[in-house]
Design a protein around this motif. Structure first.
Motif, PDB file in Angstrom:
ATOM      1  N   UNK A 155     -11.694   6.189   9.547  1.00 47.76           N
ATOM      2  CA  UNK A 155     -10.443   6.125  10.309  1.00 47.76           C
ATOM      3  C   UNK A 155     -10.378   4.817  11.075  1.00 47.76           C
ATOM      4  N   UNK A 156      -9.269   4.084  10.894  1.00 51.84           N
ATOM      5  CA  UNK A 156      -9.102   2.815  11.571  1.00 51.84           C
ATOM      6  C   UNK A 156      -8.492   2.963  12.947  1.00 51.84           C
ATOM      7  N   UNK A 157      -8.333   1.852  13.662  1.00 48.87           N
ATOM      8  CA  UNK A 157      -7.737   1.901  15.000  1.00 48.87           C
ATOM      9  C   UNK A 157      -6.333   2.485  15.006  1.00 48.87           C
ATOM     10  N   UNK A 158      -5.630   2.391  13.863  1.00 52.44           N
ATOM     11  CA  UNK A 158      -4.280   2.918  13.779  1.00 52.44           C
ATOM     12  C   UNK A 158      -4.251   4.402  13.433  1.00 52.44           C
ATOM     13  N   UNK A 159      -5.436   5.023  13.329  1.00 55.18           N
ATOM     14  CA  UNK A 159      -5.498   6.441  13.018  1.00 55.18           C
ATOM     15  C   UNK A 159      -5.381   6.761  11.549  1.00 55.18           C
ATOM     16  N   UNK A 160      -5.298   5.719  10.719  1.00 54.72           N
ATOM     17  CA  UNK A 160      -5.153   5.919   9.266  1.00 54.72           C
ATOM     18  C   UNK A 160      -6.526   5.865   8.611  1.00 54.72           C
ATOM     19  N   UNK A 161      -6.781   6.806   7.718  1.00 52.39           N
ATOM     20  CA  UNK A 161      -8.064   6.845   7.009  1.00 52.39           C
ATOM     21  C   UNK A 161      -7.982   6.027   5.724  1.00 52.39           C
ATOM     22  N   UNK A 162      -8.984   5.160   5.535  1.00 45.02           N
ATOM     23  CA  UNK A 162      -9.051   4.302   4.357  1.00 45.02           C
ATOM     24  C   UNK A 162     -10.399   4.473   3.665  1.00 45.02           C
ATOM     25  N   UNK A 163     -10.368   4.365   2.344  1.00 49.16           N
ATOM     26  CA  UNK A 163     -11.610   4.512   1.586  1.00 49.16           C
ATOM     27  C   UNK A 163     -12.569   3.377   1.930  1.00 49.16           C
ATOM     28  N   UNK A 164     -13.841   3.693   1.851  1.00 52.08           N
ATOM     29  CA  UNK A 164     -14.870   2.693   2.153  1.00 52.08           C
ATOM     30  C   UNK A 164     -15.743   2.491   0.927  1.00 52.08           C
ATOM     31  N   UNK A 165     -15.699   1.296   0.369  1.00 52.73           N
ATOM     32  CA  UNK A 165     -16.547   0.966  -0.769  1.00 52.73           C
ATOM     33  C   UNK A 165     -17.917   0.533  -0.267  1.00 52.73           C
TER      34      UNK A 165
END
Length: 581
Positions: A188-198
């Motif tokens: 989860x980023x500072x904007x609250x959005x979850x992004x995949x992590x390679x």
């Protein structure tokens, strides 16, 4: 690079690893190579970089350490199952690509199996039992397919949750829907959005710098299109100029229509480019990606007329498609024509020239299609892709080096990188599918004009007629050049063109006379560049035009003189050059 580019070996058999593959193994086992390694590992590497070599090297290492005793490879297509099995056999790993759900236990003659995502989704409990019976490594090829709908994601999760190790691979941008991909980690980023992590990423830009993939030169063709609607009205439009969405779609469709001259002229230009490349790369081959079966056959007929040789035709419902692809791979035949299915994972390293003759325009499909041409065998090879001068495609070409992660918690299909759209694009089609096809029309006339070259974020060249000396300057670019040499040569040829234009004007006292035709040509060129800048920066066209007026002076485009327009063209090209460096 120690070594970034070993001598070319059969796919998946390089005895020494490329630098990125070695670094990825170090990321898995640790710098000293003695670590246990994680249970889940996601590797994102650009098409052509050698994901299969890396995965098989890792599998071999895990087998030798007795961490695993069996391997399951999950692929998007039947063809890729066989391709994986052949590559594994070359390094001593025996994979059964013909395994079916009703076959029962895997024979002792094999170290594992290769199956499709669809096969797993049909009987996930069966594959779970297999996975539990032996310590297993599961390799997910193009892992974004594991998120194709909730049912597929659930099936993959159920089948392979007990796996000892899981290796996920991807060579193209991830999906944009909000279905999590099984066994992929999200932060989860500072904007609250979850992004995949390679766990390891190797993009096109670094791969190009390392000489692992080829530089891609995009040659865009515009042209005048004329078609007749069902009501009998004739409409004329210029591909490459600002048009409405429907006008663009219909002009694009007219360009790809075998009844017109546009596609004939572009195929002829592509074949001339292929001839040039074969001077340095004798077995260089070309691929035309068509929209439907009917046009594929028509394009093959055109190529026969141009080359005097038949083209291999690969159709999506042809049971012998895999065999045809392999035969083409192993020969030095000039051309293959495929109905879009040759877009993901298919390995034909000798492909050097492409013609993007399909109305499919999603970023994911485009990225996968271009991936067929970037696989390098030796340093200096270049790839050339011919495409219509359509803003959507120009934007995709300019974004070649952009990398994306899978993002959750946002609206579906925000940027079109969606496997639902890709599946629709790859399914069998017998009729065109461009936007606007619901408005039947008849192509009256379609002619091509060389528009410009796109390379490394820059644009080069000026409008030219097919067969002209100006076009030949770009079709004749040598086939063996380093990326920086390509840039330098393109800049030189464009400078020569501009100098030639200035010389003509100096030597002709009538050259200062501005005709309507001169102005129309300059407006088309400027509008095409503004469209490309819009797709690269996101700035609205009106804002770009206003900034050009502020920088260069002069009235609005409709009232601008030829000199005004030339200044703005030079200015926007200068912007593009500075942005590239």
């Amino acid at each position: 690079m120690p070594p970034a580019f070993p001598e070319r070996a059969a796919w998946g058999t390089a005895s020494s690893l490329r630098a990125w593959q070695q670094h990825a193994l170090e990321a898995y086992f640790g710098q000293d190579g003695t670590g246990p390694g994680p249970r889940d590992f996601l590797t994102v590497a650009t098409p052509g970089a050698g994901k299969t070599t890396f995965a098989l090297r890792l599998a071999r290492e895990l087998m030798e350490r007795r961490v695993i005793a069996a391997i399951t490879i999950v692929c998007p297509t039947e063809h890729l199952k066989r391709q994986w099995a052949e590559s594994a056999a070359r390094v001593g790993i025996k994979i059964n690509p013909e395994y079916q759900n009703g076959d029962g236990p895997v024979g002792k003659d094999f170290d594992g199996i290769a199956v499709t995502y669809a096969t797993v989704a049909a009987r996930p409990a069966l594959h779970r039992n297999r996975t539990e019976s032996r310590k297993s490594l599961v390799i997910f090829d193009e892992v974004h397919h594991a998120g194709d709908g909730l049912s597929w994601g659930d099936a993959v999760r159920e089948a392979f949750e007990p796996a000892t190790r899981r290796l996920a691979l991807s060579g193209t941008p991830f999906r944009t829907d909000i279905n999590p991909i099984p066994f992929v980690q999200y932060d989860e980023g500072p904007d609250g959005v979850r992004r995949s992590r390679a766990d390891y990423t190797y993009g096109y830009g670094p791969a190009l710098a390392d000489g692992v993939v080829r530089p891609v030169i995009f040659l865009a063709y515009a042209g005048e299109m004329r078609w007749r609607t069902r009501a009998g009205d004739e409409i004329t439009a210029t591909l490459g100029e600002p048009l409405t969405q429907d006008q663009t779609a219909q002009a694009w469709r007219a360009a790809l229509d075998p009844k017109g001259d546009w596609i004939k002229q572009v195929l002829a230009a592509a074949d001339r480019r292929l001839t040039e490349l074969r001077r340095a790369i004798p077995d260089a081959g070309g691929l035309v990606i068509a929209t439907d079966h009917e046009t594929a056959r028509a394009y093959a007929k055109m190529l026969r007329a141009v080359t005097g040789q038949g083209a291999t035709i690969v159709l999506s419902d042809d049971p012998s498609a895999s065999k045809k692809i392999k035969q083409f791979t192993d020969t030095d035949d000039r051309w293959m024509v495929a109905v879009r299915m040759v877009s993901e994972g298919v390995d034909i390293p000798r492909l050097c020239v492409g013609v993007y003759a399909t109305s499919t325009s999603t970023p994911l499909f485009f990225a996968q299609a271009i991936g067929r041409f970037v696989r390098a065998r030796r340093r200096g090879e270049t790839a050339s892709v011919f495409l219509p001068s359509v803003p959507t495609l120009m934007g995709h070409a300019a974004d070649m080096e952009e990398e994306r992660d899978h993002v959750l918690d946002r609206p579906v299909r925000e940027d079109g990188l969606d496997d639902d759209l890709l599946a629709e694009a790859n399914q069998q089609k017998d009729t065109p599918d461009a936007v606007g096809e619901e408005l039947p029309f008849e192509t009256v006339e379609a002619s091509a004009t060389f528009d410009r070259v796109l390379y490394d974020g820059g644009e080069f060249g000026m409008h030219a007629q097919p067969g002209s000396a100006e076009e030949e300057e770009y079709l004749g670019i040598p086939g063996l050049l380093e990326p920086d040499q390509v840039s330098a040569l393109l800049r030189k040829r464009q400078a020569d063109q501009l100098a030639g234009e200035r010389k003509k004007k100096t030597g002709d006292p009538r050259a200062d006379r501005t005709t309507a035709e001169d102005l129309a040509t300059l407006r088309r060129e400027l509008n095409g560049l503004v469209n490309a800048w819009f797709h690269r920066t996101g700035q609205p066209q009106g804002v770009i035009h206003s900034e050009l007026r502020r920088s260069c002076g002069g009235p609005a485009v409709p009232q601008a003189s030829a000199d005004d327009l030339r200044k703005r063209i030079a200015k926007i090209r200068d912007w593009a050059a500075k942005r590239r460096h």
